[in-house]
Design an enzyme around this catalytic site. Structure first.
Site, PDB file in Angstrom:
ATOM      1  N   HIS A  77      22.084 112.344  25.811  1.00 54.39           N
ATOM      2  CA  HIS A  77      22.966 111.263  25.344  1.00 54.39           C
ATOM      3  C   HIS A  77      22.708 109.998  26.170  1.00 54.39           C
ATOM      4  O   HIS A  77      22.741 110.030  27.402  1.00 54.39           O
ATOM      5  CB  HIS A  77      24.427 111.717  25.473  1.00 54.39           C
ATOM      6  CG  HIS A  77      25.415 110.633  25.239  1.00 54.39           C
ATOM      7  ND1 HIS A  77      25.320 109.764  24.182  1.00 54.39           N
ATOM      8  CD2 HIS A  77      26.520 110.276  25.924  1.00 54.39           C
ATOM      9  CE1 HIS A  77      26.329 108.905  24.234  1.00 54.39           C
ATOM     10  NE2 HIS A  77      27.067 109.194  25.281  1.00 54.39           N
ATOM     11  N   ASN A  92      25.031 102.648  24.539  1.00 57.34           N
ATOM     12  CA  ASN A  92      25.617 103.945  24.203  1.00 57.34           C
ATOM     13  C   ASN A  92      26.205 103.875  22.795  1.00 57.34           C
ATOM     14  O   ASN A  92      27.171 103.152  22.574  1.00 57.34           O
ATOM     15  CB  ASN A  92      26.693 104.237  25.260  1.00 57.34           C
ATOM     16  CG  ASN A  92      27.460 105.518  24.993  1.00 57.34           C
ATOM     17  OD1 ASN A  92      27.360 106.117  23.927  1.00 57.34           O
ATOM     18  ND2 ASN A  92      28.258 105.924  25.979  1.00 57.34           N
ATOM     19  N   CYS A  95      31.110 111.595  22.051  1.00 56.70           N
ATOM     20  CA  CYS A  95      29.652 111.487  22.214  1.00 56.70           C
ATOM     21  C   CYS A  95      28.871 112.770  21.916  1.00 56.70           C
ATOM     22  O   CYS A  95      27.767 112.696  21.385  1.00 56.70           O
ATOM     23  CB  CYS A  95      29.322 110.959  23.603  1.00 56.70           C
ATOM     24  SG  CYS A  95      30.095 109.351  23.887  1.00 56.70           S
TER      25      CYS A  95
HETATM   26  O1  UT7 Z   1      29.640 108.010  26.430  1.00 59.33           O
HETATM   27  C1  UT7 Z   1      30.825 108.217  27.145  1.00 59.33           C
HETATM   28  C2  UT7 Z   1      30.484 108.558  28.515  1.00 59.33           C
HETATM   29  N1  UT7 Z   1      30.542 107.389  29.345  1.00 59.33           N
HETATM   30  C3  UT7 Z   1      29.772 107.320  30.390  1.00 59.33           C
HETATM   31  O2  UT7 Z   1      28.963 108.194  30.594  1.00 59.33           O
HETATM   32  C4  UT7 Z   1      29.958 106.187  31.381  1.00 59.33           C
HETATM   33  C5  UT7 Z   1      29.945 106.745  32.775  1.00 59.33           C
HETATM   34  N2  UT7 Z   1      30.160 105.742  33.824  1.00 59.33           N
HETATM   35  C6  UT7 Z   1      29.214 104.802  34.106  1.00 59.33           C
HETATM   36  O3  UT7 Z   1      28.173 104.756  33.471  1.00 59.33           O
HETATM   37  C7  UT7 Z   1      29.461 103.851  35.255  1.00 59.33           C
HETATM   38  O4  UT7 Z   1      30.576 104.311  36.002  1.00 59.33           O
HETATM   39  C8  UT7 Z   1      29.711 102.376  34.817  1.00 59.33           C
HETATM   40  C9  UT7 Z   1      28.417 101.770  34.308  1.00 59.33           C
HETATM   41  C10 UT7 Z   1      30.775 102.357  33.727  1.00 59.33           C
HETATM   42  C11 UT7 Z   1      30.195 101.549  35.999  1.00 59.33           C
HETATM   43  O5  UT7 Z   1      29.247 101.608  37.065  1.00 59.33           O
HETATM   44  P1  UT7 Z   1      29.745 101.906  38.555  1.00 59.33           P
HETATM   45  O6  UT7 Z   1      28.566 101.853  39.407  1.00 59.33           O
HETATM   46  O7  UT7 Z   1      30.499 103.209  38.518  1.00 59.33           O
HETATM   47  O8  UT7 Z   1      30.665 100.665  38.867  1.00 59.33           O
HETATM   48  P2  UT7 Z   1      32.230 100.628  39.205  1.00 59.33           P
HETATM   49  O9  UT7 Z   1      33.042 100.975  37.992  1.00 59.33           O
HETATM   50  O10 UT7 Z   1      32.496 101.424  40.427  1.00 59.33           O
HETATM   51  O11 UT7 Z   1      32.420  99.091  39.513  1.00 59.33           O
HETATM   52  C12 UT7 Z   1      31.802  98.472  40.643  1.00 59.33           C
HETATM   53  C13 UT7 Z   1      32.095  96.981  40.624  1.00 59.33           C
HETATM   54  C14 UT7 Z   1      33.571  96.669  40.417  1.00 59.33           C
HETATM   55  O12 UT7 Z   1      33.872  95.533  41.202  1.00 59.33           O
HETATM   56  P3  UT7 Z   1      34.651  95.687  42.600  1.00 59.33           P
HETATM   57  O13 UT7 Z   1      35.954  96.352  42.257  1.00 59.33           O
HETATM   58  O14 UT7 Z   1      33.769  96.541  43.456  1.00 59.33           O
HETATM   59  O15 UT7 Z   1      34.774  94.285  43.049  1.00 59.33           O
HETATM   60  C15 UT7 Z   1      33.661  96.286  38.966  1.00 59.33           C
HETATM   61  O16 UT7 Z   1      34.740  95.402  38.698  1.00 59.33           O
HETATM   62  O17 UT7 Z   1      31.428  96.373  39.512  1.00 59.33           O
HETATM   63  C16 UT7 Z   1      32.341  95.596  38.749  1.00 59.33           C
HETATM   64  N3  UT7 Z   1      31.926  95.605  37.348  1.00 59.33           N
HETATM   65  C17 UT7 Z   1      31.101  94.667  36.840  1.00 59.33           C
HETATM   66  N4  UT7 Z   1      30.515  93.573  37.373  1.00 59.33           N
HETATM   67  C18 UT7 Z   1      29.729  92.835  36.582  1.00 59.33           C
HETATM   68  C19 UT7 Z   1      32.227  96.505  36.387  1.00 59.33           C
HETATM   69  N5  UT7 Z   1      31.610  96.176  35.235  1.00 59.33           N
HETATM   70  C20 UT7 Z   1      30.909  95.033  35.499  1.00 59.33           C
HETATM   71  C21 UT7 Z   1      30.073  94.211  34.720  1.00 59.33           C
HETATM   72  N6  UT7 Z   1      29.507  93.132  35.289  1.00 59.33           N
HETATM   73  N7  UT7 Z   1      29.810  94.484  33.413  1.00 59.33           N
END
Ligand code: UT7
Length: 315
Positions: free
Chosen positions: A242, A272, A108
């Site tokens: 970014h 992204n 990125c």
């Molecule tokens: O460019 C490269 C750099 N990348 C980034 O900067 C990404 C950085 N990370 C993020 O932006 C965030 O961590 C995410 C958007 C990827 C995820 O958000 P989060 O608030 O950290 O969610 P999480 O990974 O902790 O997941 C929370 C819950 C999980 O369910 P359980 O285990 O609590 O039941 C996931 O399975 O949300 C669930 N989940 C979803 N639910 C519905 C994960 N993705 C989805 C989805 N729709 N698309």
């Protein structure tokens, strides 16, 4: 150097959150508050290089320079369908560039790494006019059965033409090597001698850890570079961050104690797009006349590696 022209190109296919929820266990209600993304542009029938070509031609047209004036070409790209030749050579062949071509894969923050190479060549007296094209299709890196990654990305290309000037006020690059935060593997052709087990794995990401890295790295990079070049935050016109997640951008804004108006975004309808994210945002803001001469722009990006970088540029 000085930015003489900007360009961008994105696929026509728009995929909304609603469309994703038709085949994935996800929803508008999850995606929007967690990421700020409403829709993204996704490659369908097009070839990635053609977006690079279009972005490059748009930037060249704005710069007033011709392909014969460009003496170095840097292409930032993570994946495409060719292993060889490089994406820069493929784009160069389509626009008639004959200068040296080089590809970089810095994920990125690739645009900032490319700016650093360009400025270094310029200061060394090796190049005068440099083309940078960031061209990415991260939607081809994810499993579209994995809701934790595929909802986040969009494809496209952004380009800049750089020429003589002293508008780049400083660049700082950082690495915190850790291949287990964002990764994807692919198997190579077999040989009679390969004995190890190999697997292709679509993109995997430790989202929460990357989120923290992104916010910390960006805040640290911006404060460190501004302090090195003796510039105050009040002098900054715009932060071109970014576009990975609106919540990441908001957290950076909060830590820096800066206002909303200084942070243009396009994540809402792009998602992204890896290293293409900053130059696409730049081109969109430029073409709608956001910047005036003398504005200070701070670019900050972070991603796989883990790598991050920041650049300060006077418009
Ligand atoms: O460019 C490269 C750099 N990348 C980034 O900067 C990404 C950085 N990370 C993020 O932006 C965030 O961590 C995410 C958007 C990827 C995820 O958000 P989060 O608030 O950290 O969610 P999480 O990974 O902790 O997941 C929370 C819950 C999980 O369910 P359980 O285990 O609590 O039941 C996931 O399975 O949300 C669930 N989940 C979803 N639910 C519905 C994960 N993705 C989805 C989805 N729709 N698309």
């Amino acid at each position: 150097m000085k930015i003489l022209g900007t360009g961008s190109a994105i696929p026509t296919k728009v995929v909304t959150n609603q469309m994703l929820s038709e085949f994935l266990d996800t929803s508008e209600e999850w995606i929007v508050p967690r990421t700020g993304i409403h829709s993204r542009h996704v490659i369908s029938s097009e070839n990635l290089e053609d977006f690079g070509v279009k972005a490059a031609l748009n930037a060249l047209e704005m710069s007033g320079l011709g392909v014969e004036d460009i003496d170095y070409f840097i292409c930032s790209n993570v994946v495409n369908e060719y292993v060889t030749p490089s994406m820069s050579c493929i784009i160069a062949s389509k626009i008639g560039l004959t200068c040296p071509c080089v590809d970089i894969n810095c994920a990125c923050p690739g645009f900032i790494y490319a700016l650093d190479i360009a400025e270094s060549r310029y200061l060394a007296g090796k190049s005068k006019n440099i083309l940078i094209v960031c061209v990415e299709e991260p939607t081809r890196m994810c499993s579209w059965e994995d809701r934790s990654t595929c909802v986040l990305f969009g494809d496209g290309a952004g380009a800049v033409v750089l020429g003589e000037g002293d508008n780049i006020k400083g660049i700082e690059l950082h690495s915190q090597p850790d291949p287990n935060k964002i990764w994807e593997t692919r198997t190579l052709e077999p040989t009679p001698y390969i004995t190890k087990e190999e697997h292709s794995t679509p993109m995997q990401m430790r989202g929460r850890e990357v989120f923290k890295f992104a916010v910390n790295a960006s805040t640290r990079d911006v404060e460190s570079l501004l302090s090195t070049i003796g510039m105050k935050k009040e002098e900054v016109g715009y932060y071109m961050v970014h576009q990975a997640n609106k919540r990441i951008i908001d957290a950076i804004k909060q830590y820096l104690g800066e206002s909303d108006e200084k942070f243009p975004t396009n994540i809402e309808d792009h998602g992204n797009s890896s290293s293409a994210s900053c130059p696409i945002l730049l081109d969109e803001c430029n073409r709608r006349g956001l910047f005036k001469k003398g504005d200070i722009l701070v670019f900050s990006a972070f991603g796989a590696g883990l790598l991050s970088g920041v650049a300060v540029l006077e418009w």
